[in-house]
Design a protein around this motif. Sequence first.
Motif, PDB file in Angstrom:
ATOM      1  N   GLN A 170       0.820  -1.205   0.000  1.00  0.00           N
ATOM      2  CA  GLN A 170       0.000   0.000   0.000  1.00  0.00           C
ATOM      3  C   GLN A 170       0.859   1.262   0.000  1.00  0.00           C
ATOM      4  O   GLN A 170       0.513   2.263  -0.638  1.00  0.00           O
TER       5      GLN A 170
ATOM      6  N   SER B  90       0.837   4.053  -2.930  1.00  0.00           N
ATOM      7  CA  SER B  90       0.591   5.460  -2.588  1.00  0.00           C
ATOM      8  C   SER B  90       1.663   6.359  -3.187  1.00  0.00           C
ATOM      9  O   SER B  90       1.355   7.400  -3.778  1.00  0.00           O
TER      10      SER B  90
ATOM     11  N   GLU C  25      -6.848   8.410  -2.568  1.00  0.00           N
ATOM     12  CA  GLU C  25      -7.447   7.229  -1.954  1.00  0.00           C
ATOM     13  C   GLU C  25      -6.368   6.234  -1.535  1.00  0.00           C
ATOM     14  O   GLU C  25      -6.503   5.544  -0.507  1.00  0.00           O
ATOM     15  N   ALA C  26      -5.297   6.165  -2.305  1.00  0.00           N
ATOM     16  CA  ALA C  26      -4.220   5.233  -1.966  1.00  0.00           C
ATOM     17  C   ALA C  26      -3.591   5.585  -0.626  1.00  0.00           C
ATOM     18  O   ALA C  26      -3.343   4.696   0.212  1.00  0.00           O
TER      19      ALA C  26
ATOM     20  N   ARG D  69      -5.051   7.255   1.754  1.00  0.00           N
ATOM     21  CA  ARG D  69      -6.057   7.023   2.786  1.00  0.00           C
ATOM     22  C   ARG D  69      -6.035   5.561   3.230  1.00  0.00           C
ATOM     23  O   ARG D  69      -6.085   5.262   4.419  1.00  0.00           O
ATOM     24  N   ARG D  70      -5.940   4.645   2.266  1.00  0.00           N
ATOM     25  CA  ARG D  70      -5.879   3.229   2.609  1.00  0.00           C
ATOM     26  C   ARG D  70      -4.608   2.906   3.379  1.00  0.00           C
ATOM     27  O   ARG D  70      -4.617   2.112   4.328  1.00  0.00           O
TER      28      ARG D  70
ATOM     29  N   GLU E   7      -4.981   4.008   6.998  1.00  0.00           N
ATOM     30  CA  GLU E   7      -5.816   3.090   7.767  1.00  0.00           C
ATOM     31  C   GLU E   7      -5.034   1.849   8.168  1.00  0.00           C
ATOM     32  O   GLU E   7      -5.111   1.388   9.312  1.00  0.00           O
ATOM     33  N   THR E   8      -4.267   1.311   7.235  1.00  0.00           N
ATOM     34  CA  THR E   8      -3.470   0.120   7.540  1.00  0.00           C
ATOM     35  C   THR E   8      -2.388   0.433   8.565  1.00  0.00           C
ATOM     36  O   THR E   8      -2.129  -0.363   9.481  1.00  0.00           O
TER      37      THR E   8
END
Length: 459
Positions: free
Chosen positions: A354, A358, A388-389, A391-392, A395-396
């Motif tokens: 991820q 990003s 969005e990348a 954001r993911r 979160e991770t």
Amino acid sequence: MARPRPTTAIETLGPAFYDRVAPARFPKHLLRFRNDRAAKEIGLETLSDAEWLERFAGFEPFSGSLASPLALRYHGHQFRTYNPDIGDGRGFLFAQFRDETGRLLDLGTKGSGQTPFSRFGDGRLTLKGGVRELLATEMLEALGVETSRTLSLVETGEALDRNDEPSPTRSAVMVRLSHSHIRYGSFQRLAYLDDGENIHRLTAYCLEHFVGDPEAADPFAALMDYAVAGAARLAASYRVAGFVHGVLNTDNINITAESFDYGPWRFAPRWDEEFTAAYFDQWGLYSFGRQAEALQWNVHQLALALRTQCEADSLIPALKTYADRYEAALAKGMVWRLGLNAKSAEENAALVQQWEQSLATADVEPDRAFFDWRGGRLRRDDPQYESEAFRRFAETAKGFETAAGALDHPYWSDERPCSMLIDEVEAIWAAIDQKDDWTPLYEKVEAARRMGAAHAPLD
């Protein structure tokens, strides 16, 4: 304080591995850089500047080490074309020492004069080339890459002509400190010559001094396992650092997998898989995204050289581990540079995937991104991270703990991170070339070392 422990280990291989040479004599010896931090490991930091120049510009031998310099013999694949007409053409092995742990360390040169392998070259190094290598090694060391270290840089007072940069240009001689100068191409040369006896001798040398397993039941399998592990680790460390070596030929890869012999290197200005360092790498063979592949290809060439003396079955198991070792080293390095505590292999791999996705979506310098996301949390507002990348990724990353002390060093409160992009390197050189102003160089070295101190060591 380390006591100098000179040695002549390389001479146990015998004269089939090197040519004795004489160093060039230079009109001037102007000390431009001495790396006392590295010299301390072998007890040489107490040399006066005059003594330093006697050793590293005049090449006065060290008592107990090599009586004369040795130009090492090797072949290699250059952009995947085999070349049997190479060897140490503008450098030599000057001395060997052991550090306090008994580890063997080589002092090798660049720009120290012609050898039997110089062909049509003058055996010299441009001062700009020396400055560039110094900057590369300092930055890479700070970012956890196992690299040769620039021990000394001396300007030598000659005017050099080069086709690929403005000429005449200033000259220099450089000394590197590294664990080994035994290249993959050292083995390739012996295989090319069908010299099985010396392949066995060189393998034994490597097992004794580098692998630490001189009594290995299967010497070639042990050496191959060591080489594969090192190649995978080196490839991963380049990616973590955002670095492109530029010329990953088999003669530029040593058996200990220390990065060395820097030519057209670059740090990537963006996370771009196709970014290349060398203008002559028109097909992107050694691009940022293909370095892991290049080092895997190279280690297969080492296997082919060893295969002349053993069954393939003894080498294949190690070769099959390259991808897994690379992925493990990449995850370890990325988590380290992000200032996080590692979790399971699967969780680490997902985080790294991820993070790279990003970076690929953003118009941001990798050094800036690692700096801003240190500890796994974005520490400043920036619209570049609103994808969005990212954001993911955020979160991770919440599932990962910030490593103890990851943000304690004052460096992490600086306005911007230390970087080594080509424009910065050119500006440093311009100050030297146009005004003989060395202050920007020394300031950049100190900045890189400060950044290195801010990172915990990468085990």
